[in-house]
Every structure is written in C-alpha cells, then in structure tokens.
Enzyme design. Structure first.
Site, PDB file in Angstrom:
ATOM      1  N   ASP A  16      31.591  46.550  39.082  1.00  0.00           N
ATOM      2  CA  ASP A  16      32.786  45.748  39.343  1.00  0.00           C
ATOM      3  C   ASP A  16      33.248  46.079  40.762  1.00  0.00           C
ATOM      4  O   ASP A  16      32.768  47.029  41.374  1.00  0.00           O
ATOM      5  CB  ASP A  16      33.884  46.104  38.325  1.00  0.00           C
ATOM      6  CG  ASP A  16      35.192  45.358  38.593  1.00  0.00           C
ATOM      7  OD1 ASP A  16      35.149  44.119  38.724  1.00  0.00           O
ATOM      8  OD2 ASP A  16      36.252  45.996  38.690  1.00  0.00           O
ATOM      9  N   SER A  17      34.224  45.306  41.231  1.00  0.00           N
ATOM     10  CA  SER A  17      34.789  45.598  42.554  1.00  0.00           C
ATOM     11  C   SER A  17      35.583  46.901  42.547  1.00  0.00           C
ATOM     12  O   SER A  17      35.870  47.439  43.619  1.00  0.00           O
ATOM     13  CB  SER A  17      35.711  44.459  42.979  1.00  0.00           C
ATOM     14  OG  SER A  17      36.833  44.409  42.120  1.00  0.00           O
ATOM     15  N   CYS A  80      32.412  41.909  36.391  1.00  0.00           N
ATOM     16  CA  CYS A  80      33.365  41.371  37.362  1.00  0.00           C
ATOM     17  C   CYS A  80      33.243  39.851  37.312  1.00  0.00           C
ATOM     18  O   CYS A  80      32.164  39.305  37.587  1.00  0.00           O
ATOM     19  CB  CYS A  80      33.013  41.884  38.759  1.00  0.00           C
ATOM     20  SG  CYS A  80      34.016  41.170  40.080  1.00  0.00           S
ATOM     21  N   GLU A 159      44.702  48.366  40.924  1.00  0.00           N
ATOM     22  CA  GLU A 159      44.007  49.367  41.746  1.00  0.00           C
ATOM     23  C   GLU A 159      44.986  50.432  42.255  1.00  0.00           C
ATOM     24  O   GLU A 159      44.591  51.562  42.513  1.00  0.00           O
ATOM     25  CB  GLU A 159      43.295  48.685  42.930  1.00  0.00           C
ATOM     26  CG  GLU A 159      42.118  47.822  42.522  1.00  0.00           C
ATOM     27  CD  GLU A 159      40.850  48.619  42.171  1.00  0.00           C
ATOM     28  OE1 GLU A 159      40.586  49.641  42.817  1.00  0.00           O
ATOM     29  OE2 GLU A 159      40.135  48.213  41.231  1.00  0.00           O
ATOM     30  N   CYS A 191      39.489  38.079  34.380  1.00  0.00           N
ATOM     31  CA  CYS A 191      39.262  39.108  35.407  1.00  0.00           C
ATOM     32  C   CYS A 191      39.313  40.423  34.653  1.00  0.00           C
ATOM     33  O   CYS A 191      40.241  40.647  33.855  1.00  0.00           O
ATOM     34  CB  CYS A 191      40.350  39.061  36.475  1.00  0.00           C
ATOM     35  SG  CYS A 191      40.315  40.484  37.597  1.00  0.00           S
ATOM     36  N   HIS A 193      40.069  43.274  35.469  1.00  0.00           N
ATOM     37  CA  HIS A 193      41.243  44.123  35.743  1.00  0.00           C
ATOM     38  C   HIS A 193      42.422  43.763  34.826  1.00  0.00           C
ATOM     39  O   HIS A 193      43.295  44.603  34.584  1.00  0.00           O
ATOM     40  CB  HIS A 193      41.732  43.936  37.188  1.00  0.00           C
ATOM     41  CG  HIS A 193      40.934  44.680  38.230  1.00  0.00           C
ATOM     42  ND1 HIS A 193      39.667  44.298  38.600  1.00  0.00           N
ATOM     43  CD2 HIS A 193      41.237  45.769  38.979  1.00  0.00           C
ATOM     44  CE1 HIS A 193      39.229  45.126  39.545  1.00  0.00           C
ATOM     45  NE2 HIS A 193      40.161  46.025  39.799  1.00  0.00           N
TER      46      HIS A 193
HETATM   47  N1  DGL Z   1      37.476  42.726  38.137  1.00  0.00           N
HETATM   48  C1  DGL Z   1      37.203  41.669  39.086  1.00  0.00           C
HETATM   49  C2  DGL Z   1      37.031  40.351  38.331  1.00  0.00           C
HETATM   50  O1  DGL Z   1      36.797  40.376  37.132  1.00  0.00           O
HETATM   51  C3  DGL Z   1      38.274  41.712  40.140  1.00  0.00           C
HETATM   52  C4  DGL Z   1      37.921  41.056  41.392  1.00  0.00           C
HETATM   53  C5  DGL Z   1      38.623  41.518  42.644  1.00  0.00           C
HETATM   54  O2  DGL Z   1      38.269  42.590  43.139  1.00  0.00           O
HETATM   55  O3  DGL Z   1      39.425  40.752  43.174  1.00  0.00           O
HETATM   56  O4  DGL Z   1      37.095  39.279  38.891  1.00  0.00           O
END
Ligand code: DGL
Length: 280
Positions: A16-17, A80, A159, A191, A193
């Site tokens: 993931d990011s 992600c 984050e 998402c 997150h």
């Molecule tokens: N967890 C990522 C997603 O599902 C987040 C993306 C981001 O870093 O903006 O899209």
C-alpha cells in the site's frame, strides 16, 4: 533474482502507499495465521491519491517487482485501491505470480449488503477519477445505483495518526454530503486507509448505513486463490515482515496502534523516486 515459482513456504506479498493496507493485513493474519507475510508501506511517497496514474502505476510495478523478484513472494495482494484501480492488470501481467486486488472483493460485499440498491463508494481522487469502480459497478451490480465521491485529505489524517479528531469530523461532514444526500444504505470504503476512520465516517453517515470494508473479502479471495493454486502453507508458526520506505520508527509506532502487536519491528526499504520498468 530469486525464483518466483511460488512454493507454499514463500510469503504472501502485500503493499500500500502507507498504513492503509494494514487493514487488509489484519484480516489476512486473522484468516490465514499460518501464512508468511511481507508488507510494504510506501510511506516515503504517500499519498498516492493525488498523483498522476502513470506515476502510481510505476510505483506499484516497482514494489511488486521487489516483492516477487527480490523477496520471493508467492502471490501479491495490491492492498491499495488507488494502485489497484490503475495498475492491477499491469502488475498481474508483469509478475509471474497470482495477484489479488481490493476493488472486486469490496464491491461484491457492498452489492450483497445493500437493501435499497443505492451504494455509495468513497475513495481517493485517483481512484474515483480512474473510473474503475464506476465500470466495475456497472458489471457486478448492474441493478444498483452507484454514487462515488472522492475524499481528499482522509488519508493524510490516518497517516498522521489522527483518526478521531474534530477536524477529521468536519472534513467528513463536508466530503460525505453527496453520498448522504443520495440516500445510500451501504457505503463502500474504497480506500484501505478509511476503515481506520470508521468511527467518524459511521457517525456522519448514521447508524442505518452499512459500512463495507474490502479487507475481509480480500482475505477470503486470497485464501481461495492460494488453495486453488496449491500454494497454501499448511501450518505455522508464521513470520511477518514489515517494510517502510519512510520513517521506520513512526511506522512501528503507528502500525502497532492500527494493526496490533504482530508489527513488532520494521525495516527500511529504499525506493527511488520513480519506478523502474523491468519484469519481475
Ligand atoms: N490506501 C490507499 C488506497 O486504498 C491510499 C492511497 C493514498 O495514498 O492516497 O487508495
């Protein structure tokens, strides 16, 4: 480069990011406690949501290549939505291992949950702008009305470890207005997150709206896939490895809060600013 033929002992690679994929990692550990796991959080380059699709694709391919080519993963979970919505097919085409994304599992669960046929989907600007959910919605839930809304800023709150503040509540009131006004009875957290903001999102949407996260469904898809491929690990104990391209101490501190005690320590993963274009 390590052999990528994929025996059961090899780990499942997940990325993931940043911290978002930990919601999926939690479900994977719970459902598949005997599986070895390697997680990459690209916290040095988050957020992916506002970046151009080409750049996100390059990052995703680069991490996938590292997980398969260098760390010998037997399969990949693209945890992600932003990366999966623009790069799932590229990752699957480039890497010689099975690949699972998060969009289809989440949408399937949302389609099963809705009672009034109106599904809200929230995600990053990149995910919603890609049109991936809109296309998938037409395919997988043709009778449902799908209302999508981008929620810029949500990822940054997670984050920073700010999942329940007044500020995030105010932002949620504003960003969730379109899906509330559309009368959806089911909201897909598109998402990874966003499950960490579930309390805030739930408060804003009201108790009648079912919140759907793709985490558990993705874990079930992963279990089915490794079973089909004959690469499931039979018994534990499992090893879990955590890699971050950003601040490792912060990754461990936040990671333990979000995922739990399994995230004991993390390693630094040095990633260049842009992705390479070589096969896994
Ligand atoms: N967890 C990522 C997603 O599902 C987040 C993306 C981001 O870093 O903006 O899209």
């Amino acid at each position: 480069m390590a052999d990528s033929s994929g025996g059961p002992e090899r780990p499942i690679g997940i990325f993931d990011s940043g911290f978002g994929g930990l919601s999926v990692a939690r479900s994977l550990i719970d459902l598949l406690p005997e599986e070895n796991l390697v997680y990459v959080g690209d916290t040095g380059r988050y957020p992916y949501g506002p970046r151009p699709a080409e750049e996100v694709r390059a990052f995703a391919l680069e991490i996938a290549e590292h997980l398969v080519g260098e760390l010998g993963c037997k399969m990949l979970v693209v945890a992600c939505n932003t990366a999966a919505s623009v790069a799932l097919a590229d990752v699957a085409g480039r890497c010689d291992v099975p690949v699972v994304g998060v969009l289809e599992p989440g949408l399937r669960a949302a389609a099963q949950a809705t009672r009034n046929g109106r599904i809200g989907i929230i995600g990053t600007v990149g995910t919603i702008a890609s049109g991936a959910y809109q296309r998938l919605g037409a395919e997988m839930a043709p009778d449902a009305e799908v209302v999508c809304a981008a929620c810029p800023g949500f990822v940054e709150f997670v984050e920073r470890g700010e999942t329940d503040s007044d500020q995030v509540h105010v932002l949620a009131e504003r960003l969730l207005a379109p899906v509330r006004e559309a009368g959806v009875d089911t909201l897909l957290l598109g998402c990874t997150h966003y499950p960490f903001l579930a309390r805030t999102i739930g408060d804003v949407m009201g108790r009648d709206v079912v919140l759907v996260s793709s985490a558990d469904e993705t874990a079930f898809d992963t279990r089915a896939l490794i079973g089909r491929e004959g690469i499931a690990r039979e018994r534990g104990p499992a090893s879990h490895r955590w890699l971050s391209s950003g601040d490792v101490d912060w990754f461990v501190e936040m990671g333990q809060r979000l995922l739990g005690p399994e995230l004991e320590s993390a390693e630094k993963l040095d990633l260049p600013a842009t992705g390479r274009q070589t096969p896994c």
